[in-house]
Design a protein around this motif. Sequence first.
Motif, PDB file in Angstrom:
ATOM      1  N   LEU A  33       0.789  -1.362   0.015  1.00 52.43           N
ATOM      2  CA  LEU A  33       0.059   0.033  -0.011  1.00 52.43           C
ATOM      3  C   LEU A  33       1.008   1.103   0.059  1.00 52.43           C
ATOM      4  N   ARG A  34       0.788   2.104  -0.931  1.00 48.01           N
ATOM      5  CA  ARG A  34       1.705   3.168  -1.199  1.00 48.01           C
ATOM      6  C   ARG A  34       0.896   4.528  -1.209  1.00 48.01           C
ATOM      7  N   GLY A  35       1.393   5.472  -0.469  1.00 51.11           N
ATOM      8  CA  GLY A  35       0.817   6.669  -0.169  1.00 51.11           C
ATOM      9  C   GLY A  35       1.750   7.716  -0.967  1.00 51.11           C
ATOM     10  N   GLU A  36       1.726   8.955  -0.466  1.00 53.75           N
ATOM     11  CA  GLU A  36       2.675   9.873  -0.847  1.00 53.75           C
ATOM     12  C   GLU A  36       3.825  10.157   0.260  1.00 53.75           C
ATOM     13  N   LEU A  37       3.804   9.760   1.439  1.00 52.58           N
ATOM     14  CA  LEU A  37       4.695   9.476   2.411  1.00 52.58           C
ATOM     15  C   LEU A  37       5.306   8.348   2.784  1.00 52.58           C
ATOM     16  N   VAL A  38       4.152   7.295   2.815  1.00 52.91           N
ATOM     17  CA  VAL A  38       4.721   5.867   3.432  1.00 52.91           C
ATOM     18  C   VAL A  38       4.472   5.001   2.427  1.00 52.91           C
ATOM     19  N   GLU A  39       4.743   3.979   2.897  1.00 56.09           N
ATOM     20  CA  GLU A  39       4.642   2.574   2.148  1.00 56.09           C
ATOM     21  C   GLU A  39       4.343   1.346   3.190  1.00 56.09           C
ATOM     22  N   LEU A  40       3.361   0.685   2.871  1.00 59.87           N
ATOM     23  CA  LEU A  40       3.126  -0.379   3.911  1.00 59.87           C
ATOM     24  C   LEU A  40       3.304  -1.687   3.012  1.00 59.87           C
ATOM     25  N   SER A  41       4.033  -2.638   3.726  1.00 64.94           N
ATOM     26  CA  SER A  41       4.154  -3.959   3.032  1.00 64.94           C
ATOM     27  C   SER A  41       3.868  -4.766   4.351  1.00 64.94           C
ATOM     28  N   VAL A  42       3.513  -6.191   3.693  1.00 60.86           N
ATOM     29  CA  VAL A  42       3.214  -7.304   4.877  1.00 60.86           C
ATOM     30  C   VAL A  42       4.842  -7.644   5.464  1.00 60.86           C
ATOM     31  N   SER A  43       4.436  -7.487   6.863  1.00 64.97           N
ATOM     32  CA  SER A  43       5.922  -7.753   7.683  1.00 64.97           C
ATOM     33  C   SER A  43       6.583  -8.975   7.368  1.00 64.97           C
ATOM     34  N   LYS A  44       8.101  -8.921   7.348  1.00 67.24           N
ATOM     35  CA  LYS A  44       8.686 -10.139   7.077  1.00 67.24           C
ATOM     36  C   LYS A  44       9.862 -10.310   8.280  1.00 67.24           C
ATOM     37  N   LEU A  45      10.328 -11.236   8.433  1.00 72.29           N
ATOM     38  CA  LEU A  45      11.159 -11.485   9.729  1.00 72.29           C
ATOM     39  C   LEU A  45      12.275 -10.394   9.471  1.00 72.29           C
ATOM     40  N   THR A  91       4.582  -3.384   7.882  1.00 73.19           N
ATOM     41  CA  THR A  91       5.745  -2.640   8.323  1.00 73.19           C
ATOM     42  C   THR A  91       5.726  -1.279   7.588  1.00 73.19           C
ATOM     43  N   VAL A  92       5.753  -0.202   8.066  1.00 69.93           N
ATOM     44  CA  VAL A  92       5.514   1.182   7.697  1.00 69.93           C
ATOM     45  C   VAL A  92       6.823   2.032   7.349  1.00 69.93           C
ATOM     46  N   ARG A  93       7.160   2.149   5.987  1.00 74.16           N
ATOM     47  CA  ARG A  93       8.481   2.937   5.554  1.00 74.16           C
ATOM     48  C   ARG A  93       8.267   4.188   4.802  1.00 74.16           C
ATOM     49  N   LEU A  94       9.107   4.887   5.089  1.00 72.81           N
ATOM     50  CA  LEU A  94       9.109   6.126   4.415  1.00 72.81           C
ATOM     51  C   LEU A  94       9.371   6.157   3.039  1.00 72.81           C
ATOM     52  N   ILE A  95       8.908   6.948   2.114  1.00 69.13           N
ATOM     53  CA  ILE A  95       9.184   6.943   0.554  1.00 69.13           C
ATOM     54  C   ILE A  95      10.003   8.038   0.411  1.00 69.13           C
ATOM     55  N   ASP A  97      12.529  11.364   2.427  1.00 71.25           N
ATOM     56  CA  ASP A  97      13.270  12.042   3.581  1.00 71.25           C
ATOM     57  C   ASP A  97      12.060  12.586   4.252  1.00 71.25           C
ATOM     58  N   TYR A  98      11.943  12.310   5.441  1.00 72.94           N
ATOM     59  CA  TYR A  98      11.130  13.266   6.535  1.00 72.94           C
ATOM     60  C   TYR A  98      11.444  13.578   8.032  1.00 72.94           C
ATOM     61  N   LYS A  99      11.358  14.636   8.493  1.00 75.25           N
ATOM     62  CA  LYS A  99      11.794  14.841   9.760  1.00 75.25           C
ATOM     63  C   LYS A  99      13.020  14.297  10.280  1.00 75.25           C
ATOM     64  N   GLY A 100      14.001  14.474   9.073  1.00 73.66           N
ATOM     65  CA  GLY A 100      15.448  14.102   9.424  1.00 73.66           C
ATOM     66  C   GLY A 100      15.631  12.740   9.439  1.00 73.66           C
ATOM     67  N   ILE A 101      14.395  11.659   8.766  1.00 72.28           N
ATOM     68  CA  ILE A 101      14.731  10.302   8.588  1.00 72.28           C
ATOM     69  C   ILE A 101      14.686  10.033   7.037  1.00 72.28           C
ATOM     70  N   ALA A 102      15.888   9.213   6.739  1.00 70.22           N
ATOM     71  CA  ALA A 102      15.865   9.028   5.221  1.00 70.22           C
ATOM     72  C   ALA A 102      14.751   8.045   4.684  1.00 70.22           C
ATOM     73  N   ALA A 103      14.846   8.251   3.302  1.00 65.72           N
ATOM     74  CA  ALA A 103      13.862   7.719   2.701  1.00 65.72           C
ATOM     75  C   ALA A 103      14.232   6.174   2.870  1.00 65.72           C
ATOM     76  N   GLY A 104      12.841   5.417   2.929  1.00 65.18           N
ATOM     77  CA  GLY A 104      13.594   3.771   2.933  1.00 65.18           C
ATOM     78  C   GLY A 104      13.484   3.261   4.439  1.00 65.18           C
ATOM     79  N   SER A 105      13.466   4.222   5.210  1.00 63.37           N
ATOM     80  CA  SER A 105      13.622   3.822   6.535  1.00 63.37           C
ATOM     81  C   SER A 105      12.291   3.170   7.144  1.00 63.37           C
ATOM     82  N   ILE A 106      12.460   2.407   8.115  1.00 65.87           N
ATOM     83  CA  ILE A 106      11.212   1.797   8.607  1.00 65.87           C
ATOM     84  C   ILE A 106      11.016   2.503   9.935  1.00 65.87           C
ATOM     85  N   VAL A 107       9.543   2.957  10.150  1.00 67.67           N
ATOM     86  CA  VAL A 107       9.401   3.831  11.122  1.00 67.67           C
ATOM     87  C   VAL A 107       8.338   3.424  12.069  1.00 67.67           C
ATOM     88  N   GLY A 108       7.632   2.092  11.932  1.00 68.04           N
ATOM     89  CA  GLY A 108       6.848   1.633  12.672  1.00 68.04           C
ATOM     90  C   GLY A 108       6.006   0.520  12.011  1.00 68.04           C
TER      91      GLY A 108
END
Length: 223
Positions: A33-45, A91-95, A97-108
Amino acid sequence: MSHQPRFEPRADTRTEHVMWQVPVWPVDPTTVLRGELVELSVSKLADAPELFVALNSDSVWQHVAGRPRTVEDMEKLISFKLDEATWNPWTVRLIKDYKGIAAGSIVGTTSYLETFPSEGRTEIGSTTYAPEVWGSLVNPECKLLLLQFAFESMLMSRVQLKTDIRNQRSQQAIARLGASFEGVLRLYQRRQDGTMRDTVLFSIIKDEWPEVRERLQERLKAE
C-alpha cells in the motif's frame, strides 16, 4: 436498599438491512500500500532488526503490552502475528526523507487484527511508531491506506479501532479520523506493566467510509 438503574433496551434504527459482500481474506503477502509519504508492506522476519531499533523506546510501549527486548523478540512477535489467522501485520516505511529520517527507513508497524471475514469486520491496531514521527502525517496516511484497502479491496463492512483509556493522544487521533465512539470496555486487557486497562472502542462502517475518506484526504492536503 439500593436499586439498579432502569435499563432501556436499544432499538434498531437502521432502515435498510442488506447482505454485504463476502470479504477478501487473507491479504496477499505481496501486497504493498503506497501513499505520498509512506509505504506499507506485509511484515517479514527480515524487517525485525530495523523495526526493533525504530521502536526501542519505553514511550512507544507505554500503552501496549509485549515490548520486544531484543531483535529475536521482535522476530518472534512478527512470527506470532503472521501465524495468527485473524492478523495481518504491516511494516511502515518512508517513501521520502521526512523529519530528518531517510527515505526507505522503517518507522513503525500496524496490523489488521481480530478479522472475521464471515462477519465482514476487521480492526486496525497493534500500531507503534518511532517517537520521531508522532503527531506527523505518518499516522493519518497509514490509516487512509488501511481503511481504503479494507473497505474497497477487502470489502469489509466494519473497521474498529481500540486504545487504552489513558492514551489521550491516541483517542484524539482516532476521533480525528471520523471514527464513531462506541463505548469503554472495562478491564479489557493488560498493559506492559501488568496493570489492567479499560479500552476505548471506536468504529467506522462502510456507509461512513466515503465521508471519512474525503476528510482524511483533505487533511493530508492541508497539512
